[in-house]
Motif scaffolding. Structure first.
Motif, PDB file in Angstrom:
ATOM      1  N   ILE A 246      47.072  41.455  31.996  1.00 17.62           N
ATOM      2  CA  ILE A 246      47.467  41.424  30.765  1.00 17.62           C
ATOM      3  C   ILE A 246      46.427  41.916  29.794  1.00 17.62           C
ATOM      4  N   ILE A 247      44.960  41.642  30.076  1.00 12.08           N
ATOM      5  CA  ILE A 247      44.005  42.397  29.429  1.00 12.08           C
ATOM      6  C   ILE A 247      44.238  43.734  29.333  1.00 12.08           C
ATOM      7  N   GLY A 248      44.744  44.387  30.710  1.00 19.54           N
ATOM      8  CA  GLY A 248      45.086  46.030  30.615  1.00 19.54           C
ATOM      9  C   GLY A 248      46.222  46.290  29.519  1.00 19.54           C
ATOM     10  N   ASP A 249      46.800  45.412  29.266  1.00 18.50           N
ATOM     11  CA  ASP A 249      48.096  45.645  28.229  1.00 18.50           C
ATOM     12  C   ASP A 249      47.360  45.699  27.053  1.00 18.50           C
ATOM     13  N   ILE A 250      46.504  44.508  26.577  1.00 24.75           N
ATOM     14  CA  ILE A 250      46.006  44.294  25.578  1.00 24.75           C
ATOM     15  C   ILE A 250      45.275  45.820  25.009  1.00 24.75           C
ATOM     16  N   TYR A 251      44.462  46.443  25.885  1.00 22.65           N
ATOM     17  CA  TYR A 251      43.891  47.728  25.666  1.00 22.65           C
ATOM     18  C   TYR A 251      44.809  48.793  25.739  1.00 22.65           C
ATOM     19  N   HIS A 252      45.788  48.538  26.606  1.00 23.48           N
ATOM     20  CA  HIS A 252      46.760  49.809  26.485  1.00 23.48           C
ATOM     21  C   HIS A 252      47.631  49.914  25.112  1.00 23.48           C
TER      22      HIS A 252
ATOM     23  N   HIS B 229      52.170  49.217  38.762  1.00 20.31           N
ATOM     24  CA  HIS B 229      53.086  50.202  38.242  1.00 20.31           C
ATOM     25  C   HIS B 229      52.644  50.882  36.877  1.00 20.31           C
ATOM     26  N   ASN B 230      51.825  50.131  36.212  1.00 19.08           N
ATOM     27  CA  ASN B 230      51.129  50.745  35.069  1.00 19.08           C
ATOM     28  C   ASN B 230      50.192  51.942  35.304  1.00 19.08           C
ATOM     29  N   LEU B 231      49.422  51.729  36.369  1.00 20.17           N
ATOM     30  CA  LEU B 231      48.413  52.415  36.998  1.00 20.17           C
ATOM     31  C   LEU B 231      49.272  53.986  37.157  1.00 20.17           C
ATOM     32  N   GLY B 232      50.327  53.611  37.930  1.00 21.82           N
ATOM     33  CA  GLY B 232      50.819  54.932  38.467  1.00 21.82           C
ATOM     34  C   GLY B 232      51.383  55.773  37.090  1.00 21.82           C
ATOM     35  N   PHE B 233      51.639  55.141  36.130  1.00 23.57           N
ATOM     36  CA  PHE B 233      52.023  55.977  34.804  1.00 23.57           C
ATOM     37  C   PHE B 233      50.803  56.420  34.077  1.00 23.57           C
ATOM     38  N   MET B 234      49.659  55.929  34.191  1.00 19.69           N
ATOM     39  CA  MET B 234      48.568  56.352  33.613  1.00 19.69           C
ATOM     40  C   MET B 234      47.759  57.498  34.212  1.00 19.69           C
ATOM     41  N   LYS B 235      48.143  57.772  35.401  1.00 19.80           N
ATOM     42  CA  LYS B 235      47.386  58.767  36.291  1.00 19.80           C
ATOM     43  C   LYS B 235      47.959  60.276  35.948  1.00 19.80           C
TER      44      LYS B 235
ATOM     45  N   GLN C 120      39.625  51.489  29.079  1.00 17.81           N
ATOM     46  CA  GLN C 120      39.527  50.109  29.517  1.00 17.81           C
ATOM     47  C   GLN C 120      40.779  49.547  29.906  1.00 17.81           C
ATOM     48  N   ALA C 121      42.022  50.045  29.501  1.00 24.12           N
ATOM     49  CA  ALA C 121      43.465  49.534  30.093  1.00 24.12           C
ATOM     50  C   ALA C 121      43.112  50.018  31.384  1.00 24.12           C
ATOM     51  N   PHE C 122      42.891  51.202  31.969  1.00 17.94           N
ATOM     52  CA  PHE C 122      43.048  51.629  33.189  1.00 17.94           C
ATOM     53  C   PHE C 122      41.853  50.818  34.128  1.00 17.94           C
ATOM     54  N   GLN C 123      40.852  50.526  33.634  1.00 19.34           N
ATOM     55  CA  GLN C 123      39.908  49.655  34.382  1.00 19.34           C
ATOM     56  C   GLN C 123      40.393  48.148  34.728  1.00 19.34           C
ATOM     57  N   TRP C 124      40.947  47.478  33.522  1.00 17.35           N
ATOM     58  CA  TRP C 124      41.636  46.295  33.938  1.00 17.35           C
ATOM     59  C   TRP C 124      42.758  46.261  34.839  1.00 17.35           C
ATOM     60  N   TYR C 125      43.928  47.162  34.716  1.00 21.67           N
ATOM     61  CA  TYR C 125      44.832  47.439  35.529  1.00 21.67           C
ATOM     62  C   TYR C 125      44.264  47.729  36.958  1.00 21.67           C
ATOM     63  N   GLU C 126      43.275  48.386  37.361  1.00 17.69           N
ATOM     64  CA  GLU C 126      42.795  48.641  38.369  1.00 17.69           C
ATOM     65  C   GLU C 126      42.401  47.403  39.236  1.00 17.69           C
ATOM     66  N   LYS C 127      41.622  46.809  38.405  1.00 17.51           N
ATOM     67  CA  LYS C 127      41.074  45.678  38.932  1.00 17.51           C
ATOM     68  C   LYS C 127      42.292  44.459  39.512  1.00 17.51           C
ATOM     69  N   ALA C 128      43.380  44.564  38.619  1.00 14.71           N
ATOM     70  CA  ALA C 128      44.329  43.632  39.133  1.00 14.71           C
ATOM     71  C   ALA C 128      45.168  44.377  40.256  1.00 14.71           C
ATOM     72  N   ALA C 129      45.415  45.673  40.169  1.00 19.81           N
ATOM     73  CA  ALA C 129      46.049  46.351  41.135  1.00 19.81           C
ATOM     74  C   ALA C 129      45.487  46.041  42.534  1.00 19.81           C
ATOM     75  N   ARG C 130      43.917  46.387  42.445  1.00 17.52           N
ATOM     76  CA  ARG C 130      43.245  46.097  43.814  1.00 17.52           C
ATOM     77  C   ARG C 130      43.567  44.740  44.388  1.00 17.52           C
ATOM     78  N   GLN C 131      44.037  43.790  43.688  1.00 19.24           N
ATOM     79  CA  GLN C 131      44.416  42.535  44.244  1.00 19.24           C
ATOM     80  C   GLN C 131      45.825  42.187  44.501  1.00 19.24           C
ATOM     81  N   GLY C 132      46.552  43.310  44.355  1.00 20.77           N
ATOM     82  CA  GLY C 132      48.033  43.411  44.877  1.00 20.77           C
ATOM     83  C   GLY C 132      49.020  43.034  43.401  1.00 20.77           C
ATOM     84  N   ASN C 133      48.438  43.073  42.351  1.00 22.04           N
ATOM     85  CA  ASN C 133      49.529  42.626  41.359  1.00 22.04           C
ATOM     86  C   ASN C 133      50.205  43.950  41.190  1.00 22.04           C
ATOM     87  N   ALA C 134      51.846  43.875  41.453  1.00 18.94           N
ATOM     88  CA  ALA C 134      52.529  44.893  41.275  1.00 18.94           C
ATOM     89  C   ALA C 134      52.749  45.550  39.802  1.00 18.94           C
TER      90      ALA C 134
END
Length: 115
Positions: A74-80, A109-115, A91-105
């Motif tokens: 959600i913090i990733g969304d706030i910055y995104h 998904h959002n990281l895939g679109f940002m890369k 900042q969005a990428f960093q927060w999404y990455e933290k969540a993604a490393r814990q398995g947050n689908a």
């Protein structure tokens, strides 16, 4: 026989990885109950609906910093999207990455679109 051994060891590896990830998460965060986290997220979304973005961020940030993957996403969304903080894709990428490393689908998904 070889297939059975391979399947056994693969299952063992997956199980040990999941157990290790859970242990690491528990050691790196305060023990917030799922109920408490859901209550805080509801408060944050109530603030969002009132366009009180700073309150929303103030509620979610401590949970995200303690390692909760849902609030990290959600913090990733706030910055995104720039709702609650200045739009900042790094900042969005960093927060999404933290969540993604814990398995947050969602974060993955959002990281895939940002890369």
């Amino acid at each position: 026989m070889k297939l059975t051994k391979a399947l056994f060891y693969s299952t063992l590896l997956v199980f040990s990885t999941l157990t290790l990830n859970t242990t690491i998460y528990a050691e790196n965060s305060q023990q917030y109950s799922e109920e408490y986290i859901q209550q805080q997220i509801k408060k944050a979304f109530d603030a969002y609906e009132k366009e009180d973005y700073q309150t929303m961020l103030d509620i979610l940030l401590p949970l995200a910093e303690q390692g909760d993957s849902l609030t990290q996403a959600i913090i990733g969304d706030i910055y995104h999207y720039g709702k609650g903080a200045k739009q900042d894709y790094q900042q969005a990428f960093q927060w999404y990455e933290k969540a993604a490393r814990q398995g947050n689908a969602y974060a993955q998904h959002n990281l895939g679109f940002m890369k």
